[in-house]
Design a protein around this motif. Structure first.
Motif, PDB file in Angstrom:
ATOM      1  N   ARG A  76       0.831  -1.195   0.000  1.00 43.86           N
ATOM      2  CA  ARG A  76       0.000   0.000   0.000  1.00 43.86           C
ATOM      3  C   ARG A  76       0.872   1.253   0.000  1.00 43.86           C
ATOM      4  O   ARG A  76       1.984   1.260   0.529  1.00 43.86           O
ATOM      5  N   TRP A 131       0.343   5.519   0.808  1.00 41.83           N
ATOM      6  CA  TRP A 131      -0.571   6.582   1.229  1.00 41.83           C
ATOM      7  C   TRP A 131       0.006   7.940   0.853  1.00 41.83           C
ATOM      8  O   TRP A 131       1.224   8.121   0.892  1.00 41.83           O
ATOM      9  N   ASN A 173       0.452  12.073   1.420  1.00 40.62           N
ATOM     10  CA  ASN A 173       0.439  13.123   2.438  1.00 40.62           C
ATOM     11  C   ASN A 173      -0.983  13.696   2.496  1.00 40.62           C
ATOM     12  O   ASN A 173      -1.590  13.969   1.461  1.00 40.62           O
ATOM     13  N   SER A 223     -10.226  18.822   5.335  1.00 38.49           N
ATOM     14  CA  SER A 223      -9.898  17.632   4.552  1.00 38.49           C
ATOM     15  C   SER A 223      -9.168  16.585   5.380  1.00 38.49           C
ATOM     16  O   SER A 223      -9.066  15.437   4.986  1.00 38.49           O
ATOM     17  N   ARG A 224      -8.662  16.981   6.541  1.00 33.23           N
ATOM     18  CA  ARG A 224      -7.933  16.037   7.382  1.00 33.23           C
ATOM     19  C   ARG A 224      -8.817  15.382   8.440  1.00 33.23           C
ATOM     20  O   ARG A 224      -8.357  14.533   9.201  1.00 33.23           O
ATOM     21  N   LEU A 275      -5.930  13.908  10.875  1.00 33.08           N
ATOM     22  CA  LEU A 275      -4.567  13.582  10.453  1.00 33.08           C
ATOM     23  C   LEU A 275      -3.693  14.794  10.744  1.00 33.08           C
ATOM     24  O   LEU A 275      -3.897  15.859  10.154  1.00 33.08           O
ATOM     25  N   ASP A 281      -0.086  14.785  10.946  1.00 36.10           N
ATOM     26  CA  ASP A 281       1.290  14.860  10.455  1.00 36.10           C
ATOM     27  C   ASP A 281       1.342  15.185   8.970  1.00 36.10           C
ATOM     28  O   ASP A 281       0.349  15.159   8.261  1.00 36.10           O
ATOM     29  N   SER A 282       2.521  15.511   8.531  1.00 32.00           N
ATOM     30  CA  SER A 282       2.744  15.825   7.124  1.00 32.00           C
ATOM     31  C   SER A 282       3.946  15.026   6.654  1.00 32.00           C
ATOM     32  O   SER A 282       5.074  15.496   6.643  1.00 32.00           O
ATOM     33  N   PRO A 283       3.683  13.760   6.327  1.00 31.57           N
ATOM     34  CA  PRO A 283       4.792  12.876   5.969  1.00 31.57           C
ATOM     35  C   PRO A 283       5.238  13.128   4.532  1.00 31.57           C
ATOM     36  O   PRO A 283       4.869  14.127   3.915  1.00 31.57           O
ATOM     37  N   ALA A 284       6.039  12.206   4.001  1.00 33.21           N
ATOM     38  CA  ALA A 284       6.468  12.301   2.606  1.00 33.21           C
ATOM     39  C   ALA A 284       5.243  12.347   1.708  1.00 33.21           C
ATOM     40  O   ALA A 284       4.150  11.965   2.102  1.00 33.21           O
ATOM     41  N   LEU A 285       5.449  12.847   0.488  1.00 31.37           N
ATOM     42  CA  LEU A 285       4.330  12.951  -0.449  1.00 31.37           C
ATOM     43  C   LEU A 285       3.633  11.599  -0.583  1.00 31.37           C
ATOM     44  O   LEU A 285       2.402  11.522  -0.544  1.00 31.37           O
ATOM     45  N   TYR A 286       4.410  10.536  -0.727  1.00 30.90           N
ATOM     46  CA  TYR A 286       3.852   9.177  -0.735  1.00 30.90           C
ATOM     47  C   TYR A 286       4.677   8.325   0.206  1.00 30.90           C
ATOM     48  O   TYR A 286       5.898   8.448   0.245  1.00 30.90           O
ATOM     49  N   SER A 287       3.991   7.460   0.927  1.00 33.75           N
ATOM     50  CA  SER A 287       4.666   6.733   1.989  1.00 33.75           C
ATOM     51  C   SER A 287       4.029   5.358   2.125  1.00 33.75           C
ATOM     52  O   SER A 287       2.840   5.187   1.819  1.00 33.75           O
ATOM     53  N   ASP A 288       4.807   4.386   2.588  1.00 31.25           N
ATOM     54  CA  ASP A 288       4.228   3.055   2.779  1.00 31.25           C
ATOM     55  C   ASP A 288       3.700   2.855   4.200  1.00 31.25           C
ATOM     56  O   ASP A 288       3.307   1.758   4.566  1.00 31.25           O
ATOM     57  N   THR A 289       3.683   3.912   4.971  1.00 29.55           N
ATOM     58  CA  THR A 289       2.964   3.860   6.252  1.00 29.55           C
ATOM     59  C   THR A 289       1.861   4.906   6.219  1.00 29.55           C
ATOM     60  O   THR A 289       2.053   5.998   5.690  1.00 29.55           O
ATOM     61  N   PRO A 290       0.728   4.539   6.776  1.00 32.34           N
ATOM     62  CA  PRO A 290      -0.390   5.485   6.708  1.00 32.34           C
ATOM     63  C   PRO A 290      -0.156   6.674   7.627  1.00 32.34           C
ATOM     64  O   PRO A 290       0.500   6.547   8.659  1.00 32.34           O
ATOM     65  N   PRO A 291      -0.696   7.830   7.274  1.00 35.03           N
ATOM     66  CA  PRO A 291      -0.592   8.978   8.178  1.00 35.03           C
ATOM     67  C   PRO A 291      -1.334   8.675   9.477  1.00 35.03           C
ATOM     68  O   PRO A 291      -2.354   8.004   9.469  1.00 35.03           O
ATOM     69  N   ARG A 303     -16.127  12.786   5.726  1.00 32.93           N
ATOM     70  CA  ARG A 303     -15.524  11.461   5.561  1.00 32.93           C
ATOM     71  C   ARG A 303     -15.749  10.634   6.822  1.00 32.93           C
ATOM     72  O   ARG A 303     -15.635  11.146   7.935  1.00 32.93           O
TER      73      ARG A 303
END
Lengths: 627, 627
Positions: A519, A521, A523, B554-555, B586, B588-598, B626
Motif C-alpha cells: 500500500r 498513502w 500526504n 480535509s484532514r 490527520l 502529520d505531514s509525511p512524505a508525499l507518498y509513503s508506505d505507512t499510513p498517516p 468522511r
C-alpha cells in the motif's frame, strides 16, 4: 562534475521479456504506424512548401494559434524514434523515408540557413518575431535531435549538416553580441538538443548556444516583453498570464519552485543538468537539486506523472493533485526520465533512479497501448470510463515521445565511471563496457518487473578490480545479495549496493529484490487522496479497472486490514502480475438518503498495473482506492 | 381534487423566535436594501423608456444574450416581496415606491396592452419573436405576481389593472384560434402567476390562459422550431441543445423525468399542480406525482437543493450530485417550496411537507445572509473557502425569491379542509381559521427548529367537532402527544397525527418531536458521497465550517462509532444548536507518498446548520464528512 556516463542504448542488448515485447512493438508497429499517420494528416506534405499554400489542416483556435505551427517538431521526433529503430536493425524502407524528408528539408532551407516549414510557407516575413508563443526553436531542437540520432544510427550526416547550418544561423541571430536578439524559445527543447549535438560532434558552438539560451532565460528587461511590444502588442495581454508558464519569469538559477507548463519545465531541467555537468556549474546543479526536491516532495502523482492542470498543461499548487482531471501529460513523464538520467550521472543517488523507474514504468508507458498504435496524452488517475485511447491527436507530441523512449530504453540501464559500473534498471540486458582499463561484459537476467530475482554474470577482459554498483530500489525491503553463491550483506550507499573486487570470468551475482504487493498513502495535504490508498508492487503502481471487478468501482473499498496478494496471470494482457484482495462492496440501493448506512459485503478486488489500463476497451478506473 | 387550502400568510401571525428573526430581517433589511440595489444598478431607470436609449448596463454575452432582458421580472419580484412586507405592516415609503413603479409601467404600456420594458425600449419590432430565449412572458408573470400581491396587501388595483390589460393582450396573441400564435414561454413562470390572478380576481380568463400554456407546451410541430425558422435561424442551432432545457421536449403529461433548467422545471410543476387542483385533472396530478418521485428519489441534494450543473442551471443524470460544483440554485429550492405546498393541498401526505421543510430550512434559507443583505445564487455542499456571498448579481433572481419566501412564510404553516386543520410547519404561529361551521384560533408555541417541544392551544368558537392534523416529520423518531395532559398514542397517517374531537376552549396539545443529532447516508450511486456521512438534527442539515475546527477540513473524519451530541450555543450566530462529536484528524505531514499510513489523533468536530454557513467570512465548508 559529471561522475557517471550513460551507456548509449545502441551498445546495450535488451533480452528480458518485458522490454523485449515493448521494444518489438514499438519497432514493428508504433514507428511504421506513426509514419502512416504523419502522411495521412498532411504533416509530411508540409515540408514541401507547396505553392499555392494549402489551407490549414488544423484550424486556428480563437486566439489564432494552431498546433500545425510545430509540425516540424513532430517530424523531428519521428526521425529520432525511427533512427533509434535503425540502431537496432537497419531498414532500407525507413532510411529511404528519412532521406526523403532530408531532401525536403534541404530544399526548404533558406540561403541563410533558416529552416522552419511553417514560417517559410505561411508567414516568411514573421520569422523570429514571436519566440514566446510559436515554438520556432522548439521545432529546431527536435529536428536537431532527429539529425543526431540518424547520424548515430547510420553514420549519414546530411540531415545533421542541414541542421548545423540552421544552428549557425540561429547562433548568428541570438546572443549578446551587437545587433543580436537576446531571445530564447518559449518552449524549451533546443537547449538539450544542442548539448546532444555538441556531444555527437565535439563542436563547441552547439554547447555555447545551449549555454546562452539557459543563461539568458528570465533576464530583464524581459525578451518576451520587448518582442511583444515590437509586434505592437501589450506584454500584459499575454494569454498565459505569467512567464512562469515557460519558466522564464526569473533566471533559471534563481528558480526554486516547479511552475508552468510541465514539459517545458522538464526539458529545461534536463538541459540545466546537462550544462551543470558540462561546465561543472555548481549553481546550476544546485538549482536542479532544489527543483527536484520541490517536484518530488509536493507536485508529483504517485504514478510519476507531472502537471495536474489542463489549463496550463502544467503545475498549479503544492499538493494539488486531482485524480479525475489529472493532466499528467505523457511527454512530461518521458522528459522526467531524461532529467532523472542526467541527475543520476551527476550523482549516483538512488532517488534519481527510483524516479526514473517510476516515471518510466507507470505514467510514461501508460501513454502507449499494448498494440503500439494508440495513445494517451493526459494520464488520469481516475476515470468514469469516458477517458479512452486515441489513434492520433492534433498535438501528437506524446506519440513520438513514448516511441523514442522505448526505442532507446537500453540507454537507461547502465552508468559508467572509470572504475565502476552501475546498474540502474533491471529486466534483462547485456553490454560490454570499458572499465578499469579493460572491458567487461555484464549480462543481467531477470523477469523484472514481475520478479525480483536478478542474476548478473560478469565477464571481465583485461580489467583491473572495479566496483559493480547494483541499485537497491527504495521500494524494496529485505534485498539479499550473493556473489558466486556466497551471501553478501546488503548495505546500500545512497540506493546502491557497491561491490568492489577483482572480478573474474564466471563470477555471478544473485540479487533478490523481494516484491511485495504494498500500500501507499499520500500526504494528507493531497486532499483528494485522504482516506484512500494506492497499490504497488516493485516499480509498478496498480489500478482497479472496472472490467476486473464484481461491483462498480465507486462501491468498492479496501480496508486497511485486508491482505494483499500478488498473482501472475500468464494469459491476461500478455502476462502480468495482478494484485488481489478481499475488499468490501456496497451492494444495495437504498433510498437516496437514509438514516441507516448502506450495507457492505465482501467483494474481491483485482488490480492491474497502471501502465496497461484501457487496453480492453474504455472502462472506469481508479488508482486511489477508498479504504 | 384539491382537498386542502393554504391559509394566506396575511392571516397567520408568526411569533416564534426563529422565523420572527428571519422575517424581521427581511422586512427591515432585505427589502429596503434590494430597492437600493435596483436603483443603483439602473434597473428602476429601465422602466422609464428613456430616449435616446442608454447603453447596456450588463454587456451581452458572446451569444448576444444579456440578463438585462429580464429586469422587469426582478422588479416584479421585488414588488411581490415588498407587498408581502406591506401585508405585515403598511409603510408609506414602500407604497410610494410601488406606486411610482406603477406610474412608469402605466406610461410604458403600449396602446394594445403590451408591456415589456426591454422590448419597448430597445427592439420594439421584435416583440413575440423569441419566446424560447427572451423571457418575455416570464417577465409578465413576475409583474403579474407582484400586482396580485400588492392588491392583496393594499387593496389598490392600479397595477393589477395594468397587468390585466397586458394579459388580455397576451391572450389575444397566443392560443389555438385563427391567427393566434401557438406559443408559450421558454422560461415558465407566467402559468403559476395566472393561477394566482384567477384566484385573486375570480376571472376565468386568467385560468384559461394558464391552462392553454401548460397544455400546449411540447406540442408538435414545435413552436420554438417554427419561431426560430421565422427568425431565419436553424432550430438545430439552439444553444441549449435540447428543449429538455425548458421542459418543452414533450407534452407535460408525458414527462416522467425531471430535466433541464431546474427553476423552469419547478415553476412548471407548481403550475401543473395548481391546474390539476383547479380542473380536477387526474392526468396532470399523476404527472406531478411521477416527477416528484423522480426528483426526490434520484436528483436531489440532501440539503433540498436541485439542479447540480452550472452549464444548464439544472438537472443532469440520476445520482449525479457533485458537492464542490453543486449549482443548487436558491431559486430552485424556493420554487420547490411552492410546488410542495401545492402537492400538500392535493394530498395531505407528509412526504410533501417533509420536502417543503427540507428545501425551506436548508438550501433556500442558505441563500440569504444573516444580516439580510448578502446572497448565494448557487449553494455548494463543499467549498475550499473561495465560495462567498455577494451583495448583488447580474442575475439577481435569487435575492427577491428568498425575500418573498420569508416574507410569506406564514402561508406554509396551515392547511385547511372543511372539517380539518392541518399544521404543516412548527416554530410559533397563530391564526383564526374557519372550520366546521365556526372559527378556531390555533396558537402553536415552540422553539422549533432548535427544540421539538410544541404546544398547540385550541380555541374554537362555534365550531362542530373537527380534526386537527399535526405533522409528524419523517425525520422524527419517538414522537409523543398529549391532549390536555393525557397521553395520546401517535399513529401517523401518511405523516400526520389526526385528532378528531369536539374541541373546547382551553384545549391544549403537547406534541414532542425528539430531535436527535443524526447521521444520513446517501445511496451509493451518489459516487461522491460514498464513504461519507451527513449530519442532521430535526429539519436542519448541518455542515462543518473550517472556522469551527482545529484541523483542516480535509484532514478530519467522523468514524461511525463516534457519538453525536447537540448543544445550543446562545452566543453563536444569534443562537444556534451545534452538533459536536469526537472525530479523528490527520496531524502529520509525511512524505508525499509513503508506505505507512498517516497517523490519526482525536479531533473535535463542530457542525453548524447549513443555512447559516458563510456568515463569518468565507471559509472552507463540507456537508458530507468522511467516515
Amino acid at each position: 562534475m559529471r561522475t557517471y556516463a550513460s551507456v548509449p542504448f545502441s551498445q546495450v542488448k535488451i533480452n528480458g521479456p518485458f522490454w523485449s515485447e515493448r521494444l518489438e512493438t514499438v519497432l514493428t508497429k508504433t514507428i511504421p504506424s506513426q509514419y502512416a499517420q504523419l502522411e495521412k494528416h498532411n504533416m509530411l506534405r508540409s515540408l514541401k512548401l507547396p505553392q499555392p499554400v494549402p489551407p490549414l489542416t488544423i484550424p486556428r483556435k480563437p486566439d489564432g494559434f494552431t498546433t500545425e505551427i510545430f509540425w516540424d517538431s513532430d517530424i523531428g521526433k519521428w526521425i529520432e524514434a525511427a533512427s533509434y529503430a535503425l540502431s537496432h536493425r537497419r531498414d532500407p524502407v525507413v532510411e529511404a523515408q528519412i532521406e526523403a524528408i532530408t531532401d525536403d528539408l534541404e530544399k526548404a532551407q533558406a540561403p541563410d540557413g533558416y529552416l522552419n516549414c511553417w514560417y517559410q510557407e505561411r508567414e516568411p516575413e514573421n520569422r523570429w518575431t514571436n519566440l514566446r508563443d510559436n515554438h520556432e526553436l522548439y521545432n529546431a531542437g527536435h529536428l536537431l535531435e532527429g539529425a543526431v540520432a540518424y547520424f548515430h544510427a547510420t553514420g549519414k550526416d546530411r540531415l545533421l549538416v542541414v541542421m548545423e547550418r540552421y544552428m549557425d544561423h540561429v547562433a548568428s541571430v541570438f546572443g549578446r553580441g551587437p545587433g543580436q536578439k537576446r531571445g530564447y524559445c518559449g518552449h524549451q527543447e533546443v537547449e538539450l538538443a544542442l548539448v546532444k549535438a555538441w556531444q555527437a560532434t565535439g563542436k563547441r558552438k552547439f554547447l555555447d548556444l545551449a549555454t546562452y539560451f539557459i543563461d539568458e532565460r528570465g533576464a530583464q528587461p524581459h525578451y518576451f516583453d520587448i518582442e511583444a511590444q515590437a509586434r505592437g502588442q501589450k506584454p500584459s495581454d499575454y494569454g498565459q498570464g505569467t512567464y512562469e508558464y515557460s519558466q522564464s519569469h526569473i533566471p533559471v538559477r534563481e528558480q526554486t519552485k516547479v511552475v508552468g507548463h510541465a514539459v517545458r519545465a522538464m526539458y529545461m531541467y534536463t538541459a540545466m543538468a546537462d550544462l551543470a555537468a558540462e561546465h561543472g556549474d555548481a549553481a546550476l546543479k544546485r538549482a536542479c537539486e532544489v527543483l527536484w526536491r520541490d517536484v518530488t516532495e509536493t507536485r508529483m502523482y504517485v504514478t510519476g506523472g507531472f502537471g495536474p492542470s489542463a489549463s496550463n498543461e502544467g503545475f498549479t499548487l503544492d499538493y494539488d493533485l486531482p485524480n479525475d482531471t489529472a493532466y499528467a501529460e505523457t511527454c512530461a513523464s518521458v522528459a522526467m526520465v531524461f532529467w532523472a538520467a542526467r541527475m543520476l550521472n551527476l550523482d549516483l543517488d538512488g532517488q534519481y533512479a527510483d524516479m526514473l523507474e517510476l516515471a518510466l514504468y507507470n505514467n510514461s508507458l501508460a501513454g502507449l497501448s499494448r498494440d503500439g498504435t494508440q495513445y494517451f496524452y493526459d494520464n488520469k488517475l481516475e476515470s468514469d470510463g469516458t477517458h479512452r485511447r486515441w489513434d492520433w491527436h492534433p498535438c501528437p507530441c506524446c506519440t513520438m515521445n513514448v516511441a523514442r523512449l522505448v526505442a532507446s530504453i537500453g540507454g537507461y540501464v547502465f552508468g559508467l565511471a572509470e572504475r565502476e559500473v552501475a546498474i540502474h534498471l533491471y529486466g534483462g540486458a547485456s553490454a560490454t563496457l570499458p572499465v578499469a582499463g579493460g572491458q567487461v561484459t555484464l549480462t543481467e537476467t531477470s523477469n523484472y518487473p514481475w520478479d525480483g530475482a536478478i542474476r548478473v554474470a560478469v565477464e571481465p577482459e583485461g580489467t583491473g578490480g572495479f566496483t559493480l554498483s547494483l541499485r537497491i530500489p527504495a521500494w524494496c525491503k529485505g534485498a539479499t545479495l550473493a556473489v558466486n553463491g556466497a551471501s553478501v550483506p546488503v548495505k546500500p550507499e545512497r540506493g546502491y549496493a557497491r561491490i568492489t573486487r577483482a572480478w573474474a570470468k564466471g563470477d555471478v551475482i544473485d540479487l533478490n529484490l523481494p516484491m511485495q504487493a504494498e500500500r501507499s498513502w499520500a500526504n494528507p495535504e493531497v486532499k483528494v487522496d485522504v482516506g484512500r490508498v494506492a497499490l504497488r508492487r516493485g516499480p509498478l503502481v496498480y489500478c482497479l479497472e472496472q472490467i476486473d471487478q464484481t461491483l462498480p468501482l465507486s462501491r468498492l473499498r479496501l480496508p486497511r486490514t485486508a491482505t494483499l496478494s500478488a498473482r501472475f496471470a500468464p494469459d491476461l494482457l500478455g502476462g502480468i502480475s495482478l494484485i488481489e484482495a478481499e475488499g468490501l462492496g456496497l451492494v444495495d440501493s437504498p433510498a437516496l438518503y437514509s438514516d441507516t448506512p448502506p450495507t457492505e459485503t465482501p467483494a474481491k478486488l483485482t488490480a492491474v498495473p497502471y501502465y496497461i489500463w484501457c487496453n480492453r476497451g474504455a472502462n472506469a478506473m481508479q488508482v486511489w482506492v477508498r479504504e
